[in-house]
Design a protein around this motif. Sequence first.
Motif, short mmCIF file in Angstrom:
data_model
loop_
_atom_site.label_atom_id
_atom_site.label_comp_id
_atom_site.label_asym_id
_atom_site.label_seq_id
_atom_site.Cartn_x
_atom_site.Cartn_y
_atom_site.Cartn_z
N LEU A 221 38.26 39.10 37.00
CA LEU A 221 37.96 37.87 37.49
C LEU A 221 39.02 37.36 38.70
CD1 LEU A 221 37.74 35.94 34.22
CD2 LEU A 221 35.93 35.81 35.78
N ASN B 91 42.91 32.92 40.87
CA ASN B 91 41.63 33.21 40.97
C ASN B 91 40.85 33.11 39.83
OD1 ASN B 91 42.06 33.68 43.86
ND2 ASN B 91 42.89 35.55 43.66
N LYS B 92 41.40 33.80 38.70
CA LYS B 92 40.78 33.81 37.46
C LYS B 92 40.06 32.40 37.08
CE LYS B 92 43.31 37.76 35.25
NZ LYS B 92 44.01 38.18 36.56
N ASN B 93 40.97 31.48 37.09
CA ASN B 93 40.64 29.97 36.72
C ASN B 93 39.57 29.52 37.62
OD1 ASN B 93 42.43 29.80 34.69
ND2 ASN B 93 44.03 29.01 35.92
N THR C 69 38.28 36.31 29.49
CA THR C 69 38.81 35.44 30.45
C THR C 69 40.24 35.85 31.01
OG1 THR C 69 40.03 33.92 28.76
CG2 THR C 69 37.66 33.66 29.08
N THR C 70 40.92 36.78 30.56
CA THR C 70 42.23 37.11 31.38
C THR C 70 41.93 38.50 32.05
OG1 THR C 70 42.95 38.40 29.36
CG2 THR C 70 43.72 36.24 29.49
N SER C 71 40.85 38.83 32.04
CA SER C 71 40.46 40.16 32.83
C SER C 71 40.83 40.07 34.40
CB SER C 71 38.95 40.42 32.67
OG SER C 71 38.57 41.81 33.28
N ASN C 72 41.57 41.33 34.92
CA ASN C 72 41.51 41.27 36.39
C ASN C 72 40.22 41.45 37.33
OD1 ASN C 72 44.42 41.26 36.31
ND2 ASN C 72 44.56 43.44 36.21
N ASN D 6 42.15 30.07 31.66
CA ASN D 6 41.87 31.23 31.36
C ASN D 6 42.76 31.66 30.01
OD1 ASN D 6 44.59 31.84 32.54
ND2 ASN D 6 44.15 33.76 32.74
N ARG E 102 37.07 31.14 39.10
CA ARG E 102 35.74 31.78 38.88
C ARG E 102 35.55 31.29 37.39
NH1 ARG E 102 37.81 36.03 42.09
NH2 ARG E 102 36.44 36.02 43.82
N LEU E 103 36.32 31.16 36.45
CA LEU E 103 35.98 30.57 35.21
C LEU E 103 35.41 29.08 35.31
CD1 LEU E 103 38.74 31.95 32.99
CD2 LEU E 103 36.38 32.55 32.84
#
Length: 516
Positions: free
Chosen positions: A141, A147-149, A136-139, A104, A151-152
């Motif tokens: 996600l 979790n962010k990574n 890409t650093t948004s909560n 992210n 989904r990305l």
Amino acid sequence: MTSNNQRAELQNQIWKIANDVRGSVDGWDFKHFVLGALFYRFISENFTEYIEGGDDSINYAKLSDDIITPEIKEDAIKTKGYFIYPSQLFVNVVENANDNENLNTDLAAIFTAIESSANGYPSEEDIKGLFADFDTTSNRLGNTVENKNYRLRDVLKGVEGLKLEGDFKDSNIDFFGDAYEFLIHKYAANAGKSGGEFFTPTNVSQLIAQLAMHKQEKINKIYDPAAGSGSLLLQAKKHFDNHIIEEGFYGQEINHTTYNLARMNMFLHNINYDKFHIVLGNTLMNPQLGDDKPFDAIVSNPPYSIKWKGSDDPTLINDDRFAPAGVLAPKSKADFAFVLHSLSYLSPKGRAALVCFPGVFYRGGAEQKIRKFLVDNNYIETIIDLAPNLFYGTTIAVTLLVLSKNKTDTKTQFIDATGEEFFKKVTNNNEMTDTHIAKVMEIFDNKEEVEYVATTIDNTKIATNDYNLSVNSYVEPKDTREKINIEVLNKEVAITIKKIDKLRANIDSIVKEIEG
């Protein structure tokens, strides 16, 4: 592959990504991530194609960043407007995504680097903020980096798997416009939100572009005051030789996301930064391209009957765009404000082709006064009614208004293109094919009378009709009712009466026998 097949394939693939990826991400927010990933993929492919220059011995994605000299980078930025190092390419990021624990933040850094590469160069304003909606650093996600990574990775893998026929810039559809519209259509109802954008179908865009540029061998530039995703401007590029549009593509858009989308679309269709100027802002209240007028071609599908300040701002009546009409468009319906704005920006040799809500052509009050101004000054060339259900996700029927400042007569043409000879049914929608568009353009060009379809009316007659500009007020509709032969009908009635009389006589005879 036809445009309908391309669109259906695109929608199926995007919806699969949505179902596989979105999870707890609000669908309304998800659209930003999938569109951002789409653009990242294509801008990477576009830049790679430029660097390799058709040389099969060069594989830019496999090169080391270290071999890029300052001269190579500067030359690319001056030409393309931005720079992407091999390690920053979509294909390399996706390849390493599964093992990248900093995906992210690495993506955020790459996007910042691509935008920053234009700093200090003429392309800076055209590149700045292109990835603003792809946070890409948004909560949104997820609450953790993991979790962010997760989904990305799925978004990137999904976009990597999109199958496109041929080069995206040569697609039969407005790729980003269609993708965005599809996502809005899917999510808006459930989210209780409205996208605020109204995308113009490719076939209607094609007709509008042809109307605006008809028989113009050269135009200085083309302009859309409500640019949206840029689809109308792109149709002008797709259907006319590049040399016809000498100075490029101009537009203003109020919505930040679609403003970015329009700029993305310019790059993706190989319109270089020095050939377009798309700006962000409210066209009616804060027009930013006045120094670039006049324009030889104007195309637009402005939002229908939106509210605007109108008479609440007393300075507007003195605005050069609205003052000639002597009246402002109603505060509750800004349609004619866009029309007058476009007219003001039109060159003496040019045409404007605008999508309008039908009500503006017959409503009273200020709108009638503006119609009077347009007719009395002979600015209206043609008004065209289109069939309903041409626009994705709505059954609305619209009207096209063609403005011109170089008419050779004082007449107005009316075309009723709502008949079945002007569209074909495709599943839940209607669609104009190239044949239908050519038919409308032929009628527009020759200005001849076509029974039940087209007529040309002297402006004095329009004046005596209270400046009503509805097409159905001048084009007689075709009578589709079953025709009845009166002579045959009378004979049939006479026979029926004789049968009734005979029946009555028989009944009377039976009654007498019973009573006797």
